[in-house]
Write a protein that holds these residues in place. Structure first.
Motif, mmCIF file in Angstrom:
data_model
loop_
_atom_site.group_PDB
_atom_site.id
_atom_site.type_symbol
_atom_site.label_atom_id
_atom_site.label_comp_id
_atom_site.label_asym_id
_atom_site.label_seq_id
_atom_site.Cartn_x
_atom_site.Cartn_y
_atom_site.Cartn_z
ATOM 1 N N ALA A 201 0.883 -1.168 0.000
ATOM 2 C CA ALA A 201 0.000 0.000 0.000
ATOM 3 C C ALA A 201 0.919 1.217 0.000
ATOM 4 O O ALA A 201 2.042 1.150 0.513
ATOM 5 C CB ALA A 201 -0.926 0.009 1.213
ATOM 6 N N PRO A 202 0.477 2.326 -0.574
ATOM 7 C CA PRO A 202 1.326 3.526 -0.572
ATOM 8 C C PRO A 202 1.669 3.998 0.845
ATOM 9 O O PRO A 202 2.744 4.522 1.091
ATOM 10 C CB PRO A 202 0.487 4.576 -1.304
ATOM 11 C CG PRO A 202 -0.488 3.792 -2.114
ATOM 12 C CD PRO A 202 -0.742 2.521 -1.345
ATOM 13 N N ASN A 203 0.786 3.769 1.796
ATOM 14 C CA ASN A 203 0.990 4.135 3.188
ATOM 15 C C ASN A 203 1.434 2.889 3.950
ATOM 16 O O ASN A 203 0.761 1.863 3.913
ATOM 17 C CB ASN A 203 -0.321 4.698 3.762
ATOM 18 C CG ASN A 203 -0.218 5.006 5.231
ATOM 19 O OD1 ASN A 203 -0.134 4.099 6.060
ATOM 20 N ND2 ASN A 203 -0.226 6.296 5.554
ATOM 21 N N LEU A 204 2.546 2.971 4.665
ATOM 22 C CA LEU A 204 3.112 1.805 5.349
ATOM 23 C C LEU A 204 2.170 1.228 6.403
ATOM 24 O O LEU A 204 2.049 0.007 6.523
ATOM 25 C CB LEU A 204 4.468 2.146 5.976
ATOM 26 C CG LEU A 204 5.225 0.982 6.604
ATOM 27 C CD1 LEU A 204 5.486 -0.130 5.585
ATOM 28 C CD2 LEU A 204 6.537 1.464 7.198
ATOM 29 N N ASP A 205 1.494 2.071 7.156
ATOM 30 C CA ASP A 205 0.574 1.569 8.181
ATOM 31 C C ASP A 205 -0.576 0.793 7.542
ATOM 32 O O ASP A 205 -1.002 -0.247 8.063
ATOM 33 C CB ASP A 205 0.032 2.713 9.039
ATOM 34 C CG ASP A 205 1.096 3.293 9.968
ATOM 35 O OD1 ASP A 205 2.052 2.565 10.295
ATOM 36 O OD2 ASP A 205 0.966 4.476 10.340
ATOM 37 N N GLU A 206 -1.083 1.259 6.417
ATOM 38 C CA GLU A 206 -2.150 0.545 5.697
ATOM 39 C C GLU A 206 -1.634 -0.787 5.168
ATOM 40 O O GLU A 206 -2.338 -1.796 5.214
ATOM 41 C CB GLU A 206 -2.688 1.396 4.550
ATOM 42 C CG GLU A 206 -3.469 2.613 4.979
ATOM 43 C CD GLU A 206 -3.843 3.523 3.815
ATOM 44 O OE1 GLU A 206 -3.705 3.098 2.643
ATOM 45 O OE2 GLU A 206 -4.263 4.654 4.086
ATOM 46 N N THR B 46 5.907 -0.437 0.807
ATOM 47 C CA THR B 46 5.457 0.737 0.048
ATOM 48 C C THR B 46 5.903 0.659 -1.406
ATOM 49 O O THR B 46 5.731 1.608 -2.156
ATOM 50 C CB THR B 46 5.983 2.035 0.696
ATOM 51 O OG1 THR B 46 7.405 1.956 0.810
ATOM 52 C CG2 THR B 46 5.357 2.247 2.066
#
Length: 148
Positions: free
Chosen positions: A73-78, A112
């Motif tokens: 996902a572009p966002n690491l937490d996601e 990412t």
């Protein structure tokens, strides 16, 4: 200087020929997900089912289950959250068919980048099952020196 490297390399190869390496009984599968999905495609689901059935035929007594879930996902937490959902879903599915005391290890990795140098996709779950070597009375995998 190059001759010393070549001699060291030749000595290494010669020493490898006289020693056997340890082995490990294991059955493994890689499952690829569509980006952003938490469920397997029909083809990957069938692949998992076929692999699991053949593994249980080969190793009717399971020693351990290992799951490494990855997600992009572009966002690491996601990405980490998506990987965790995938890993937990696979664990739940397979654990239903294994004894409750089967040691299970699940790890999650978020990415990412959609691809790595060695993989076509970072949306992948790696699963391995090792047999209960003692219950199945499998031959030892300890290294044994080769007679010269």
């Amino acid at each position: 200087m190059a001759i010393y490297k070549n001699l060291a390399f030749a000595a290494l190869i010669f020493s490898l020929q006289s020693t056997a390496f340890a082995c490990r009984y294991v059955s493994a599968v890689d499952l690829f997900y569509e980006s952003g999905k938490t469920t397997l495609s029909e083809a990957e689901s069938k692949k998992l089912q076929d692999w699991f059935q053949s593994t249980l035929k080969m190793f009717p007594a399971v020693g351990s289950l290992g799951i490494e879930a990855n997600a992009y996902a572009p966002n690491l937490d996601e990405a980490k959250a998506l990987a965790k959902k995938r890993g937990e879903a696979i664990k739940h599915l397979l654990s239903q068919k294994l004894p409750t005391d089967t040691p299970t290890r699940v790890v999650f990795y978020g990415h990412t980048k959609p691809k790595l140098d060695v993989l076509p996709s970072t949306d992948v779950v790696f699963i391995d099952i090792t047999p209960d070597v003692e219950k199945l009375k499998l031959p030892s995998c300890l290294p044994v020196p080769v007679a010269r």
